[in-house]
Write an enzyme that holds these catalytic residues in place. Structure first.
Site, PDB file in Angstrom:
ATOM      1  N   HIS A 370      35.140   1.689 -23.059  1.00 39.92           N
ATOM      2  CA  HIS A 370      35.848   0.558 -22.437  1.00 39.92           C
ATOM      3  C   HIS A 370      36.843   0.978 -21.365  1.00 39.92           C
ATOM      4  O   HIS A 370      37.575   0.127 -20.854  1.00 39.92           O
ATOM      5  CB  HIS A 370      36.628  -0.245 -23.479  1.00 39.92           C
ATOM      6  CG  HIS A 370      35.774  -0.939 -24.482  1.00 39.92           C
ATOM      7  ND1 HIS A 370      35.352  -2.232 -24.342  1.00 39.92           N
ATOM      8  CD2 HIS A 370      35.251  -0.509 -25.651  1.00 39.92           C
ATOM      9  CE1 HIS A 370      34.630  -2.583 -25.388  1.00 39.92           C
ATOM     10  NE2 HIS A 370      34.549  -1.544 -26.202  1.00 39.92           N
ATOM     11  N   LYS A 562      47.034 -10.995 -18.483  1.00 42.49           N
ATOM     12  CA  LYS A 562      46.379  -9.789 -18.999  1.00 42.49           C
ATOM     13  C   LYS A 562      47.489  -8.816 -19.382  1.00 42.49           C
ATOM     14  O   LYS A 562      48.654  -9.046 -19.045  1.00 42.49           O
ATOM     15  CB  LYS A 562      45.489  -9.163 -17.930  1.00 42.49           C
ATOM     16  CG  LYS A 562      46.155  -9.025 -16.558  1.00 42.49           C
ATOM     17  CD  LYS A 562      45.207  -8.504 -15.502  1.00 42.49           C
ATOM     18  CE  LYS A 562      44.286  -9.574 -14.940  1.00 42.49           C
ATOM     19  NZ  LYS A 562      42.947  -9.555 -15.462  1.00 42.49           N
ATOM     20  N   ARG A 563      47.160  -7.734 -20.086  1.00 43.66           N
ATOM     21  CA  ARG A 563      48.173  -6.740 -20.400  1.00 43.66           C
ATOM     22  C   ARG A 563      48.809  -6.217 -19.116  1.00 43.66           C
ATOM     23  O   ARG A 563      48.176  -6.228 -18.057  1.00 43.66           O
ATOM     24  CB  ARG A 563      47.551  -5.595 -21.205  1.00 43.66           C
ATOM     25  CG  ARG A 563      47.328  -5.940 -22.649  1.00 43.66           C
ATOM     26  CD  ARG A 563      48.623  -6.260 -23.373  1.00 43.66           C
ATOM     27  NE  ARG A 563      49.399  -5.069 -23.610  1.00 43.66           N
ATOM     28  CZ  ARG A 563      49.437  -4.408 -24.756  1.00 43.66           C
ATOM     29  NH1 ARG A 563      48.752  -4.841 -25.798  1.00 43.66           N
ATOM     30  NH2 ARG A 563      50.172  -3.324 -24.889  1.00 43.66           N
ATOM     31  N   LYS A 568      46.381  -2.732 -13.096  1.00 46.00           N
ATOM     32  CA  LYS A 568      46.038  -4.163 -12.983  1.00 46.00           C
ATOM     33  C   LYS A 568      46.832  -4.822 -11.853  1.00 46.00           C
ATOM     34  O   LYS A 568      46.537  -5.922 -11.431  1.00 46.00           O
ATOM     35  CB  LYS A 568      46.278  -4.878 -14.313  1.00 46.00           C
ATOM     36  CG  LYS A 568      45.384  -4.367 -15.449  1.00 46.00           C
ATOM     37  CD  LYS A 568      45.670  -5.089 -16.757  1.00 46.00           C
ATOM     38  CE  LYS A 568      44.970  -4.497 -17.971  1.00 46.00           C
ATOM     39  NZ  LYS A 568      43.567  -4.928 -18.127  1.00 46.00           N
ATOM     40  N   THR A 670      37.777  -9.612 -18.928  1.00 50.17           N
ATOM     41  CA  THR A 670      37.124 -10.763 -19.563  1.00 50.17           C
ATOM     42  C   THR A 670      37.885 -12.057 -19.264  1.00 50.17           C
ATOM     43  O   THR A 670      37.302 -13.135 -19.314  1.00 50.17           O
ATOM     44  CB  THR A 670      36.977 -10.572 -21.091  1.00 50.17           C
ATOM     45  OG1 THR A 670      38.189 -10.005 -21.595  1.00 50.17           O
ATOM     46  CG2 THR A 670      35.830  -9.656 -21.422  1.00 50.17           C
ATOM     47  N   LYS A 674      36.595 -16.090 -18.417  1.00 47.00           N
ATOM     48  CA  LYS A 674      37.135 -17.312 -19.032  1.00 47.00           C
ATOM     49  C   LYS A 674      37.690 -18.243 -17.959  1.00 47.00           C
ATOM     50  O   LYS A 674      37.487 -19.462 -17.993  1.00 47.00           O
ATOM     51  CB  LYS A 674      38.258 -16.949 -20.017  1.00 47.00           C
ATOM     52  CG  LYS A 674      37.780 -16.144 -21.214  1.00 47.00           C
ATOM     53  CD  LYS A 674      38.921 -15.433 -21.927  1.00 47.00           C
ATOM     54  CE  LYS A 674      38.363 -14.334 -22.817  1.00 47.00           C
ATOM     55  NZ  LYS A 674      39.395 -13.387 -23.295  1.00 47.00           N
TER      56      LYS A 674
HETATM   57  C1  26W Z   1      45.827   4.020 -27.158  1.00 48.33           C
HETATM   58  C2  26W Z   1      44.413   4.165 -27.139  1.00 48.33           C
HETATM   59  C3  26W Z   1      43.671   3.038 -26.540  1.00 48.33           C
HETATM   60  C4  26W Z   1      42.920   3.282 -25.462  1.00 48.33           C
HETATM   61  C5  26W Z   1      42.156   2.294 -24.930  1.00 48.33           C
HETATM   62  C6  26W Z   1      43.709   1.786 -27.109  1.00 48.33           C
HETATM   63  C7  26W Z   1      42.943   0.784 -26.582  1.00 48.33           C
HETATM   64  C8  26W Z   1      42.164   1.044 -25.475  1.00 48.33           C
HETATM   65  C9  26W Z   1      41.238  -0.027 -24.953  1.00 48.33           C
HETATM   66  C10 26W Z   1      39.937   0.610 -24.560  1.00 48.33           C
HETATM   67  C11 26W Z   1      41.816  -0.821 -23.864  1.00 48.33           C
HETATM   68  C12 26W Z   1      41.004  -2.060 -23.560  1.00 48.33           C
HETATM   69  O1  26W Z   1      41.198  -3.084 -24.167  1.00 48.33           O
HETATM   70  N1  26W Z   1      40.103  -1.974 -22.594  1.00 48.33           N
HETATM   71  C13 26W Z   1      39.512  -3.152 -22.014  1.00 48.33           C
HETATM   72  O2  26W Z   1      38.310  -3.490 -22.657  1.00 48.33           O
HETATM   73  C14 26W Z   1      37.802  -4.730 -22.193  1.00 48.33           C
HETATM   74  C15 26W Z   1      36.569  -5.065 -23.011  1.00 48.33           C
HETATM   75  O3  26W Z   1      35.517  -4.243 -22.695  1.00 48.33           O
HETATM   76  C16 26W Z   1      37.505  -4.671 -20.715  1.00 48.33           C
HETATM   77  O4  26W Z   1      37.112  -5.933 -20.282  1.00 48.33           O
HETATM   78  C17 26W Z   1      38.731  -4.205 -19.934  1.00 48.33           C
HETATM   79  O5  26W Z   1      38.408  -4.011 -18.587  1.00 48.33           O
HETATM   80  C18 26W Z   1      39.279  -2.942 -20.544  1.00 48.33           C
HETATM   81  O6  26W Z   1      40.502  -2.575 -19.919  1.00 48.33           O
END
Ligand code: 26W
Length: 828
Positions: A370, A562-563, A568, A670, A674
């Protein structure tokens, strides 16, 4: 798929009314006179639960009877939000329930509607953002499509922190989503699992001379499963989401207790319970905390035990059919430890040969990536592994040895450089386990989440792996469930669509293309835009309540939710707001449509720059919102505590969807789907799924700007100098310099300088200054487009009706075809 008709609905209004009151009396132990809104909400859920449980039992029986292949979706996060409205909608009970509550209101003199009761439900915020919400949309689709599936995750006591804004700054408060009980979850003590931690590994020689490894752990933890029913739309399949809660094992408690250590036994209990206490609030930087590794192992190991227990019930100890019956999807690297854990169970416990075990293992697993951000790729120090999972470390070494000798050396004989790149172990002062490499080696499929992202996963992130296994890599573009994100959250628009194209669109979103033809029809445009305006009126009221800011529903509602992350580029949005404000100050007649900038965003608590950006947005907002000179032309709203239930209110009211990440950094996104689905025009870069959204809706109906992935790479290769853009653009220079003054923080100059400093002195990693001019020009186009009401309505309708591709059902179908090879199992 036909929609259920009235006569199929298993419960009628009068029965439901009686049932709600009965539940209020017997389950909640209160009376109609005394009951709080919360009690009424819980009673309503309990009444609906009877329907759900009976479907759940039928589903499970049918899966067992047919010995179906099933997918197990392992995810450290499931961002479910609220469940009441969704469950009612998926069961086709919303309208019935609404009138039942209306009648109760009239008969008993109550002061609420169903929608008020639904507001009583706390969000289940067991996730950070995109990845967690994707998991929630996927399990909705799996149930809707009658696919046998189980979601596995962690039953965090505290989900993502609640955000408060004090004097413009983010303050984190604990979230306690189940403090007063959650009517949707069921504890399953009969399925408790135990897992082990720590200790050492002993080499034992058996009588027959064989050597075996025995793990002697020093801790045992109990995993208690909580099941959340996942109701498919049309309500025939009800799958489960199984979340593990950690507890101290009685066995170990008892030992210490007997030794006279009551107090120590309590400490041990507290330690064990810590594992599932709280969700880590980081969405991109890996902190390398030991508790997080333990969390990951805890839920992965409990889930595998559960899967194997169920498999053995049907097949005994014969594992030859394991890979045929079981698919396990790893949602990012967080559950990677499941790979060596399954090998450990096969080799150490089931005594299966390594080769045979490996052959089953890699066929079972597949991995979704992701993110490409290097700081988000998980690497665990070897010394941590040694302490917590000594046997797993040995197994990882063995997987690695075989891979490097048999695969890498065969392809690139004697090439130590490639070996060091592909090795699961990163050498250095602190040796580390690279979880992504382990995932790629131990899975039969690896997918990215949008076309462009999957291409970058193959070419930039894992180029050598993709040379070894070109067929292992594939793309599954993300999607979102139209049941929650359109049918349930934008009920008026949903009604218009049903009247226009019939009632099958919630499962076949492509059906809405029939309404695309009406994009220029004046009557349809009028209806569509009236609904948008109604949604804006409702949101304006929420904004007033939450922030005290008054906004006009006739202004452009421009949304970035978004976060918070520098990639971003909320800071780019802010720079444009400053520029626009400056233009209006300099020319009171500056021609523009009234514009409301709406932000919703949480920052990771340790991410200082992200928190500074939130502060800057709020301070700039305070000044602009209260400046009489601009006559309300610009408003800046930062909505505190952005979460799923707030998204459901903001998204239907949006005119513009800001998707402005630096090209190459947002894997998919995502919220872009939406927002577009709800009729917002995308103002975005060619990044992630924006590219595919623009393809579907047509480039003329969205406003695309900025550097492309290749241009970003080229600019970085050439040597990017943000000062060139600063000196080259008078307006940009002026707004950046403005941040050094005390204009937005009276009496405290320099409080916002950090933003300017990171963009200039800090090198502007995400090229905000390079994209500023194009972004500003894109805004001009948006404003021009909005002035032409017909053109705007056309674009909004086309966007909303051409998002069929981004239905998460399509994503799931892609997973089924390319990766899981599942059959549906229709529950009678
Ligand atoms: C701290 C470790 C960590 C690293 C990455 C925790 C969580 C993450 C996630 C991968 C972050 C995340 O939510 N990524 C997002 O995933 C969505 C679903 O596929 C995408 O639409 C986003 O672009 C992506 O940033």
């Amino acid at each position: 798929m036909p929609t259920k008709k009235k006569e199929d609905i298993a419960i009628d209004k009068d029965t439901l009314k009686k049932e709600i009151v009965r539940q209020l009396n017997v389950t909640l132990g209160t009376s109609e006179k005394k009951a709080s809104r919360q009690a009424w909400w819980k009673a309503t859920c309990a009444a609906v639960n009877e329907q759900i449980f009976s479907l759940l039992t039928k589903t499970q029986q049918s899966h067992y009877k047919n010995d179906t292949r099933a997918v197990h979706y392992l995810s450290a996060e499931f961002l479910m939000g609220r469940l009441t409205v969704n469950n009612l909608v998926n069961l086709h009970l919303y309208d019935v329930c609404e009138s039942a509550v209306k009648e109760l209101k009239k008969e008993l003199g109550l002061d609420f509607e169903l929608s008020d009761l639904c507001e009583e439900e706390p969000d289940m915020a067991l996730g950070n953002g995109g990845l967690g919400r994707l998991a929630a949309c996927f399990i909705d689709s799996l149930a809707t499509m009658n696919l046998p599936a189980v979601g596995y995750g962690i039953h965090y006591e505290h989900g993502l922190f609640r955000q408060e804004i004090h004097d413009g700054r983010q303050i984190e408060r604990p979230d306690s989503w189940r403090e007063y009980g959650n009517p949707w979850e069921i504890c399953r003590p009969e399925s408790v699992q135990e897992i082990q931690l720590g200790g050492f590994v002993e080499t034992v020689f058996e009588e027959n001379g064989y050597m075996k490894k025995v793990w002697r752990p020093n801790q045992v933890i109990k995993g208690v499963p909580w099941d959340i029913p996942v109701v498919g739309y049309n309500g025939s399949t009800v799958n489960i989401l199984r979340l593990w809660e950690s507890r101290a094992s009685e066995f170990f408690d008892w030992d210490v207790f007997n030794a006279g250590g009551y107090v120590d036994s309590q400490t041990e209990k507290a330690q064990a319970e810590t594992i599932s206490k709280v969700l880590y609030p980081n969405d991109s930087t890996e902190a390398g905390k030991i508790l997080r590794l333990v969390q990951q192992y805890f839920f992965s190991a409990c889930s595998l035990k559960d899967i194997i227990r169920r498999y053995k019930r049907a097949h005994g100890n014969d594992f030859s059919k394991f890979a045929e019956k079981i698919a396990v999807q790893l949602n990012d690297t967080h559950p990677t430890i499941a790979i060596p854990e399954l090998m450990r169970i096969f080799v150490d416990e089931e005594r299966i040969d390594w080769e045979k075990a490996w052959d089953i293992c890699y066929k079972v697993f597949s991995y979704t990536n992701h993110t490409l951000l290097p700081e988000a790729l998980e690497k665990w120090p070897v010394y941590l592994f040694e302490r917590v999972l000594p046997r797993h470390l040995e197994i990882i070494y063995e997987i690695n040895r075989r891979f490097l000798e048999d695969v890498v050396d065969a392809k690139w004989p004697g090439n130590d450089w490639i070996k060091s790149r592909l090795s699961i172990i990163e050498e250095g002062e602190v040796r580390k386990v690279r979880m992504a490499n382990l995932c790629v080696i131990g899975s039969h499929k690896v997918n990215g989440v949008a076309e462009i992202h999957s291409k970058l996963v193959k070419e930039d992130l894992f180029p050598e792996f993709s040379q070894i296994w070109p067929d292992k890599f594939c793309n599954v573009t993300n999607g979102v469930t139209p049941r929650r994100w359109l049918l349930a959250s934008n009920r008026e628009l949903a009604k218009l669509y049903t009247e226009t194209v019939g009632d099958t669109w919630p499962v076949n979103l492509d059906k809405l293309r029939e309404a695309t033809k009406l994009a220029d029809d004046p009557d349809f445009q009028k209806k569509f835009m009236k609904i948008k305006r109604n949604n804006k009126v409702k949101l304006a009221e929420v904004i007033r309540k939450e922030t005290g800011i008054e906004v006009s529903p006739d202004a452009i509602f421009d949304v970035q939710v978004k976060r918070l992350h520098e990639y971003k580029r909320q800071q780019l949005n802010l720079l444009y707001i400053l520029a626009l404000y400056r233009r209006v100050l300099q020319d009171p007649d500056y021609k523009m449509n009234d514009h409301v900038f709406i932000f919703g965003s949480k920052a990771a608590p340790a991410y200082t720059m992200a928190k500074n950006i939130i502060y800057a947005i709020n301070k700039v907002g305070d000044r602009i919102n209260n400046d009489p000179r601009i006559k309300g032309k610009i408003k800046v709203v930062f909505m505190p505590n952005y979460r799923v239930s707030l998204a459901e209110k903001i998204i239907p009211a949006a005119d513009i969807s800001q998707q402005i990440s630096t090209a190459g950094y947002e894997a998919s996104g995502t919220s872009n789907m939406k927002l577009s689905m709800n009729g917002a025009i995308t103002l975005g870069t060619l990044d992630g799924a924006n590219i595919e959204i623009a393809e579907e809706a047509g480039k003329d109906n969205n406003v695309i700007f900025g550097l492309t992935v290749d241009e970003v790479k080229a600019l970085k290769a050439k040597g990017y100098n943000p000062w060139d853009y600063y000196y080259g653009n008078e307006e940009l220079k002026a707004v950046l310099d403005w941040l050094d003054s005390d204009y937005f923080t009276p009496g405290r100059p320099g409080e916002l300088s950090c933003i300017k400093n990171s963009l200039l002195g800090g090198g502007d990693t995400y090229l905000a200054l390079a994209d500023f001019a194009a972004y500003s020009e894109a805004h001009r186009k948006v404003d021009e487009m909005y002035s032409n009401k017909k053109k705007w309505a056309h674009a909004a309708i086309v966007n909303s009706t051409t998002m069929g591709k981004f239905n998460s059902d399509r994503s799931i179908q892609d997973y089924v075809d390319q990766i899981w090879k599942l059959d549906t199992c229709v529950v009678k």
